[in-house]
Design an enzyme around this catalytic site. Structure first.
Site, PDB file in Angstrom:
ATOM      1  CE  LYS A  69      -3.574  -2.795   2.031  1.00 34.71           C
ATOM      2  NZ  LYS A  69      -4.822  -2.896   2.792  1.00 34.71           N
ATOM      3  CG  HIS A  72      -6.639  -3.521  -3.000  1.00 31.65           C
ATOM      4  ND1 HIS A  72      -7.307  -2.764  -2.064  1.00 31.65           N
ATOM      5  CD2 HIS A  72      -5.973  -4.467  -2.316  1.00 31.65           C
ATOM      6  CE1 HIS A  72      -7.045  -3.239  -0.852  1.00 31.65           C
ATOM      7  NE2 HIS A  72      -6.227  -4.289  -0.985  1.00 31.65           N
ATOM      8  CD  GLU A 130      -6.814  -0.546   0.908  1.00 32.32           C
ATOM      9  OE1 GLU A 130      -5.726  -0.283   0.367  1.00 32.32           O
ATOM     10  OE2 GLU A 130      -6.908  -1.247   1.943  1.00 32.32           O
ATOM     11  N   GLY A 183      -7.460  -5.246   6.972  1.00 31.84           N
ATOM     12  CA  GLY A 183      -6.926  -4.309   7.958  1.00 31.84           C
ATOM     13  C   GLY A 183      -7.702  -4.246   9.253  1.00 31.84           C
ATOM     14  CB  SER A 233      -7.055  -9.787   9.042  1.00 28.10           C
ATOM     15  OG  SER A 233      -7.546  -8.456   9.131  1.00 28.10           O
TER      16      SER A 233
HETATM   17  P1  PGA Z   1      -4.346  -6.668   5.337  1.00 28.69           P
HETATM   18  O1  PGA Z   1      -4.577  -6.113   3.842  1.00 28.69           O
HETATM   19  O2  PGA Z   1      -3.500  -7.923   5.206  1.00 28.69           O
HETATM   20  O3  PGA Z   1      -3.622  -5.569   6.047  1.00 28.69           O
HETATM   21  O4  PGA Z   1      -5.693  -6.975   5.914  1.00 28.69           O
HETATM   22  C1  PGA Z   1      -4.790  -6.987   2.768  1.00 28.69           C
HETATM   23  C2  PGA Z   1      -4.978  -6.230   1.490  1.00 28.69           C
HETATM   24  O5  PGA Z   1      -5.590  -5.149   1.504  1.00 28.69           O
HETATM   25  O6  PGA Z   1      -4.522  -6.678   0.423  1.00 28.69           O
END
Ligand code: PGA
Length: 253
Positions: free
Chosen positions: A14, A98, A100, A176, A210
Site C-alpha cells: 500500500k 483492489h 481500496e 486491515g 488480516s
Molecule cells: P491486510 O490487507 O493484510 O492488512 O488486511 C490486505 C490487502 O488489503 O490486500
C-alpha cells in the site's frame, strides 16, 4: 507437497515504505533463508520504490509487483503509470481492482478487465482482487457479488489468457481489521469463483484480509486457497518470512 499449485504470498505494501525503507527491507530479506522452492514470494512496493526494489532483488527469486496500472499503453493520462513502464522496471505482477482502489478511486469493473488485458500483453501477471462489503456479506450476497466481479474482470478474455492470471478474494470487512474470514468460508467462496469463469479452474486464488503468520497455514491448507495477498503483516521482513513458512506448512497439511 500435497497441493498441485505452488502457494504464492504477495505483500501489498500500500502507501508504505520510502525508497530507503524498501532497500532496507530487501537487504534484510536477502540475509534470511527463504523457502522459495516451495512458495512463490512477491513484494508490491509503491511505484516510487519499484526501481530500487528491482535493483535490490537482482539475483533472487523474489518477484516484483505493482499495486495498480493504467489500462492504456501510453497517452494523456496525467499521474498514471502504464504497463510497459512497469515491465521496463522488472515488474512481473500487478494487483488490479483492489477494493481500496474500487472504493476510493472509482475503479470500475470495465477498467479492471482492460488493465488485466494490458498487463498480460506486457508479460505481467494480473492479481485480480475481488471481495464483498460487510453489508453484502451480512445479506448473504458474498457469492453473487464476487462472482459478478470475476465475470466482469475476465469478460470476453480467452480461457487460456484467464488461466495465466491470479485471483485474490479479499472480503472488504476483513481487510486491515484483524478480523479474517474463516478458512472454510473463504474456501467455499473461492470454489464458486473457480466455477464462475472458464479458465479459472486451475489458477491460483489467494485469500486476503488480516492474513498473518499465525493464520496463513490454516488458509493455505484449504483445497481452493493457494496463498495470500497480505497487507500489514507483509511490511516487516521477519513477518514476511514467517508468512512464507506458514504457507509452506499449510500446503503440506
Ligand atoms: P491486510 O490487507 O493484510 O492488512 O488486511 C490486505 C490487502 O488489503 O490486500
Amino acid at each position: 507437497m500435497s497441493k498441485t499449485r505452488k502457494p504464492l504470498i504477495a505483500g501489498n505494501w500500500k502507501m508504505y515504505k520510502t525508497v530507503a525503507e524498501t532497500r532496507a527491507f530487501v537487504a534484510d530479506l536477502r540475509a534470511r533463508a527463504l523457502p522459495l522452492d516451495e512458495v512463490d514470494a512477491v513484494i508490491c512496493p509503491p511505484f516510487t520504490a519499484l526501481a530500487a526494489a528491482h535493483e535490490e532483488l537482482a539475483g533472487t527469486n523474489i518477484g516484483l509487483g505493482a499495486q495498480n496500472v493504467n489500462w492504456a499503453p501510453e497517452g494523456a493520462f496525467t499521474g498514471e503509470i502504464s504497463a510497459p513502464m512497469l515491465a521496463e522496471l522488472g515488474v512481473r505482477w500487478v494487483v488490479i481492482g483492489h477494493s481500496e482502489r474500487r472504493a476510493l478511486f472509482g475503479e470500475l469493473d470495465v477498467r479492471v478487465n482492460e488493465k488485466a488485458r494490458i498487463a498480460l500483453e506486457c508479460g505481467i501477471t494480473p492479481i485480480v482482487a475481488v471481495g464483498e462489503t460487510a453489508e453484502q456479506h451480512a445479506a448473504g450476497a458474498a457469492r453473487d457479488t464476487v462472482c459478478a466481479q470475476v465475470i466482469a474482470a475476465f469478460a470476453t478474455m480467452p480461457a487460456e489468457h484467464v488461466a495465466r492470471c491470479v485471483v485474490a478474494y479479499e472480503p472488504i470487512w476483513a481487510i486491515g481489521t484483524g478480523r479474517a474470514d474463516t478458512p472454510d468460508g473463504a474456501n467455499a467462496i473461492m470454489g464458486e469463483i473457480r466455477a464462475a469463469v472458464e479458465g479459472l479452474q486451475d489458477v491460483r486464488i489467494l485469500y486476503g484480509g488480516s492474513v498473518n503468520p499465525g493464520n496463513v497455514a490454516s488458509f493455505v491448507a484449504q483445497p481452493n486457497i493457494d496463498g495470500g495477498l497480505v497487507g500489514g503483516a507483509s511490511l516487516d521482513p521477519a513477518s514476511f518470512v514467517a508468512l512464507l513458512e506458514g504457507a509452506h506448512q499449510g500446503a503440506l497439511a
